[in-house]
Design a protein around this motif. Structure first.
Motif, PDB file in Angstrom:
ATOM      1  N   UNK A 122       0.864  -1.184   0.000  1.00  0.00           N
ATOM      2  CA  UNK A 122       0.000   0.000   0.000  1.00  0.00           C
ATOM      3  C   UNK A 122       0.901   1.236   0.000  1.00  0.00           C
ATOM      4  N   UNK A 123       1.118   1.769  -1.169  1.00  0.00           N
ATOM      5  CA  UNK A 123       2.089   2.845  -1.331  1.00  0.00           C
ATOM      6  C   UNK A 123       1.544   4.204  -0.902  1.00  0.00           C
ATOM      7  N   UNK A 124       0.232   4.273  -0.687  1.00  0.00           N
ATOM      8  CA  UNK A 124      -0.370   5.479  -0.131  1.00  0.00           C
ATOM      9  C   UNK A 124      -1.130   5.049   1.119  1.00  0.00           C
ATOM     10  N   UNK A 125      -0.592   5.397   2.256  1.00  0.00           N
ATOM     11  CA  UNK A 125      -1.164   4.954   3.528  1.00  0.00           C
ATOM     12  C   UNK A 125      -1.443   6.166   4.394  1.00  0.00           C
ATOM     13  N   UNK A 126      -2.545   6.127   5.124  1.00  0.00           N
ATOM     14  CA  UNK A 126      -2.891   7.264   5.974  1.00  0.00           C
ATOM     15  C   UNK A 126      -3.516   6.751   7.264  1.00  0.00           C
ATOM     16  N   UNK A 127      -3.169   7.396   8.373  1.00  0.00           N
ATOM     17  CA  UNK A 127      -3.733   6.984   9.655  1.00  0.00           C
ATOM     18  C   UNK A 127      -5.182   7.426   9.817  1.00  0.00           C
ATOM     19  N   UNK A 128      -5.682   8.235   8.880  1.00  0.00           N
ATOM     20  CA  UNK A 128      -7.072   8.680   8.907  1.00  0.00           C
ATOM     21  C   UNK A 128      -7.904   7.770   8.012  1.00  0.00           C
ATOM     22  N   UNK A 129      -8.796   7.009   8.615  1.00  0.00           N
ATOM     23  CA  UNK A 129      -9.569   6.033   7.858  1.00  0.00           C
ATOM     24  C   UNK A 129     -10.479   6.703   6.837  1.00  0.00           C
ATOM     25  N   UNK A 130     -10.887   7.953   7.086  1.00  0.00           N
ATOM     26  CA  UNK A 130     -11.720   8.668   6.127  1.00  0.00           C
ATOM     27  C   UNK A 130     -10.972   8.895   4.817  1.00  0.00           C
ATOM     28  N   UNK A 131      -9.673   9.026   4.891  1.00  0.00           N
ATOM     29  CA  UNK A 131      -8.837   9.167   3.700  1.00  0.00           C
ATOM     30  C   UNK A 131      -8.979   7.944   2.806  1.00  0.00           C
ATOM     31  N   UNK A 132      -8.852   6.757   3.407  1.00  0.00           N
ATOM     32  CA  UNK A 132      -8.950   5.513   2.649  1.00  0.00           C
ATOM     33  C   UNK A 132     -10.360   5.295   2.111  1.00  0.00           C
TER      34      UNK A 132
END
Length: 225
Positions: A122-132
């Motif tokens: 997963x080359x774009x990862x974010x700790x904000x689930x809304x992002x995903x």
């Protein structure tokens, strides 16, 4: 200290409680950082899973149910995903910021009595689930583990749909945690209990909504831990 995926509920909960107790002030800290909690940068922390926190009181706030999802348009263009191994052919958006130097994340999947661990890039990862979730809604890829309370609106509307044919990340217990020394304070104890009960009620209502869309068997399968 509350996860950022809970922002759609947290503001209203704080507002309703503060209206009855106008002298209280709320400071919400996101995302979750256990070390910051231990360093007393927050009085309460909402966690998921079994975590060892000595000298703390754990209050149940229900269970965390994860749903692998994608948008209907994405599946129409890319084809179905019926097994975790199919994730290797798709762009995966996770909501776990485990190690900023690692581009791989392992997901444990379960279906009935079968287990499967899948490592994806997963080359774009974010700790904000809304992002995903937003990435999935825009048809950019798939989300293998969205929390139910975060995507129930989209599941009802049909803008996100379940994938992986029943395979899912196992559910985990949810807790509101505070220190034992704070628990001795009546006003603190009353709020912590109220806050945990409110979150448990929200989770239960989300599960009821899910059953109306996909049936009880679907929920029972996802609830396996």
């Amino acid at each position: 200290m509350q996860g950022n995926s809970y922002r759609r509920y947290a503001a209203a909960l704080a507002f309703n409680y503060q209206r009855e107790h106008p002298n209280l002030r709320f400071n919400f800290v996101s995302p979750i950082d256990i070390q910051d909690f231990l360093d007393r940068k927050a009085d309460l922390i909402a966690i998921s899973g079994e975590i060892n926190l000595p000298n703390c009181v754990f209050l149940s706030r229900g269970r965390m149910i994860f749903i692998p999802v994608a948008s209907p348009n994405y599946l129409k263009e890319s084809g179905p995903l019926d097994h975790p191994k199919d994730l290797t052919n798709h762009y995966v958006f996770s909501n776990g910021f485990i190690d900023r130097f690692t581009s791989h994340l392992s997901y444990p999947f379960k279906k009935k009595d079968r287990l499967w661990t899948m490592t994806v890039t997963d080359r774009i990862r974010c700790s904000n689930v809304e992002f995903s979730k937003t990435a999935a809604l825009q048809g950019l890829g798939v989300c293998p583990s969205l929390p139910l309370f975060c995507c129930i609106d989209e599941l009802e509307a049909g803008t996100l749909v379940p994938i992986l044919d029943g395979w899912h990340c196992p559910s985990v217990p949810n807790y509101v945690v505070c220190r034992r020394e704070d628990w001795k304070l009546r006003y603190f104890r009353e709020f912590a209990t109220w806050y945990a009960d409110q979150q448990k009620d929200i989770q239960c209502k989300c599960e009821e909504r899910l059953v109306k869309v996909f049936g009880q068997d679907f929920l029972d399968n996802l609830a396996e831990n």
